[in-house]
Design an enzyme around this catalytic site. Structure first.
Site, mmCIF file in Angstrom:
data_model
loop_
_atom_site.group_PDB
_atom_site.id
_atom_site.type_symbol
_atom_site.label_atom_id
_atom_site.label_comp_id
_atom_site.label_asym_id
_atom_site.label_seq_id
_atom_site.Cartn_x
_atom_site.Cartn_y
_atom_site.Cartn_z
ATOM 1 N N HIS A 111 0.635 -1.563 -0.259
ATOM 2 C CA HIS A 111 -0.072 -0.251 0.119
ATOM 3 C C HIS A 111 0.606 0.904 0.298
ATOM 4 O O HIS A 111 0.662 2.553 -1.172
ATOM 5 C CB HIS A 111 -0.700 -0.401 0.973
ATOM 6 C CG HIS A 111 -1.603 1.084 1.014
ATOM 7 N ND1 HIS A 111 -3.302 0.606 1.276
ATOM 8 C CD2 HIS A 111 -1.370 2.429 1.698
ATOM 9 C CE1 HIS A 111 -3.249 2.232 1.478
ATOM 10 N NE2 HIS A 111 -2.668 2.875 1.094
ATOM 11 N N GLU A 112 1.980 1.473 0.762
ATOM 12 C CA GLU A 112 2.695 2.737 1.644
ATOM 13 C C GLU A 112 4.013 2.924 -0.309
ATOM 14 O O GLU A 112 4.392 3.782 -0.699
ATOM 15 C CB GLU A 112 3.725 2.486 2.665
ATOM 16 C CG GLU A 112 2.700 2.252 3.629
ATOM 17 C CD GLU A 112 1.697 4.171 3.274
ATOM 18 O OE1 GLU A 112 2.137 4.972 3.002
ATOM 19 O OE2 GLU A 112 0.798 3.962 4.521
ATOM 20 N N HIS A 144 1.732 4.208 -3.510
ATOM 21 C CA HIS A 144 1.976 5.639 -2.759
ATOM 22 C C HIS A 144 3.447 6.036 -3.587
ATOM 23 O O HIS A 144 3.813 7.527 -3.767
ATOM 24 C CB HIS A 144 1.787 6.330 -1.316
ATOM 25 C CG HIS A 144 0.495 6.108 -0.868
ATOM 26 N ND1 HIS A 144 -0.309 6.848 -1.716
ATOM 27 C CD2 HIS A 144 0.013 5.569 0.013
ATOM 28 C CE1 HIS A 144 -2.000 6.017 -0.891
ATOM 29 N NE2 HIS A 144 -1.086 6.234 0.099
#
Length: 384
Positions: free
Chosen positions: A73-74, A77
């Site tokens: 997820h990170e 980004h």
């Protein structure tokens, strides 16, 4: 996303695509809680009749896969941010998820939107993969413990994606809202303030829901909602302060706020000699330190010098007590001030302003506050 001053990694795991990755000590807490809950409740309820050892083994594997999905997820980004030229300082996994620390803001509303949405899309992708694997095993009738574990991972990643899309900063949904308002109004500062205010409303609702769950339903699972709500409340306040700061400093460069160094010392200079020189100059809490060739070599604080035992002071030099250059924020005079402010505030030390290898100034939080006050006075109103 975003940078929390206290969210520095306790353990560095290495780097992925050149991005440093680490874990905070609080990850141990979530791993223990998740492992215990899975091994003693979730997995036995979904796949009864398996040995205790198998439950704990599966729980450990699921916990690791969950942390890897948070990392994905990170990392999503971070990868999209770097695509748009935004440097990524590091990724840190911690108690309530993860943080991808960006060193600047996306250059335009479209980039802001895509950076924000990348994380939830990665979580939805993970949910789809885990869900497909669980469904395939379920249809075969084989390995019920495995498909229950995979089904739990699919559900949790889907919930993570949906929760992160709540419309309030610092959640990803708040970033999406900010990007949409930025595109609509053409004003990033307005969009950031609006997203931060919405985030504080979302946090208040989470705290209220968690409290009602505890009081009325006697369900202490509501503590998680309360904890999340308080975290988002404090983070939202920080976002709001950051938006005000950026609004006041927009269009300015470091050279507009920096001050000339009060006096500089040399790495070979004795503490006692430098103290006499500093006392005769403009008083300050910190002073630059130069190498014998006059190049910046760090910073020395009065506090550090005063902590040197009296017996050692006559022989101690500034080299012994300086903060090395690599641990300080180093800025160019042309760096946009709203970007430089992050480095200064997070380090809590003066930043050295260096132009072509020559020290030309210092930038402190006091300098930033002075400029913000002047900006407020010139506008004739307090920033909102």
């Amino acid at each position: 996303m975003g940078e929390e001053d206290g969210m520095r990694p306790t353990l560095k795991l290495g780097s992925i695509a050149g991005i440093p990755v680490g874990v905070h000590w609080s990850v141990l807490v979530i791993m223990l809680l998740l492992g215990q809950g899975l091994a003693t409740a979730v997995l036995p309820a979904g796949a009864p009749g398996v040995s205790t050892g198998a439950y704990w083994t599966a729980a450990a594997a699921v916990t690791v896969l969950f942390l890897l999905s948070l990392l994905a997820h990170e990392l999503s980004h971070a990868v999209v941010a770097r695509h748009y030229g935004v440097p990524v300082k590091r990724i840190t996994l911690w108690l309530l998820g993860g943080v991808a620390e960006l060193e600047a803001e996306p250059p335009h509303a479209r980039a802001d939107l895509l950076v924000a949405i990348a994380g939830p899309l990665a979580s939805l992708g993970a949910a789809a993969v885990f869900g497909a694997a669980a469904g395939g095993l379920y249809l075969t009738g084989l390995a019920p413990l495995v498909w229950v574990a995979l089904g739990w991972l699919a559900l949790v990643n889907a919930v993570l994606a949906v929760f992160n899309l709540l419309p309030g900063a610092p959640l990803d949904g708040g970033r999406v809202l900010r990007a949409a308002l930025w595109w609509w109004r053409g004003d990033r500062a307005f969009a950031a303030r609006a997203a931060a205010r919405t985030g504080m409303v979302v946090s208040a609702l989470l705290i209220a829901a968690g409290t009602l769950q505890i009081v009325w339903a006697a369900d202490f699972g509501g503590l998680w909602l309360v904890l999340l709500g308080w975290f988002l409340l404090f983070a939202g306040q920080a976002e709001q302060a950051d938006a005000r700061l950026r609004g006041a400093l927009a269009g300015l460069a470091v050279r507009d706020a920096m001050i000339p160094p009060p006096v500089s010392g040399y790495v070979t200079q004795r503490l006692t000699d430098f103290a006499d020189v500093a006392a005769a100059q403009r008083p300050a809490d910190a002073y630059p330190v130069l190498d014998p060739d006059g190049r910046p070599a760090g910073l020395v604080t009065l506090f550090a010098m005063a902590r040197v035992p009296e017996a050692r002071r006559p022989e101690a030099t500034l080299r012994d007590v300086r903060i090395p250059l690599e641990r300080l924020a180093v800025l160019s005079p042309d760096t946009p001030l709203d970007e430089a402010a992050r480095s200064v505030v997070s380090s809590r030390l003066p930043a050295l302003v260096i132009d072509q290898g020559i020290l030309v100034g210092l930038l402190t939080t006091a300098d930033l506050n002075r400029l913000i006050d002047l900006s407020t006075l010139r506008k004739g109103r307090a920033p909102s």
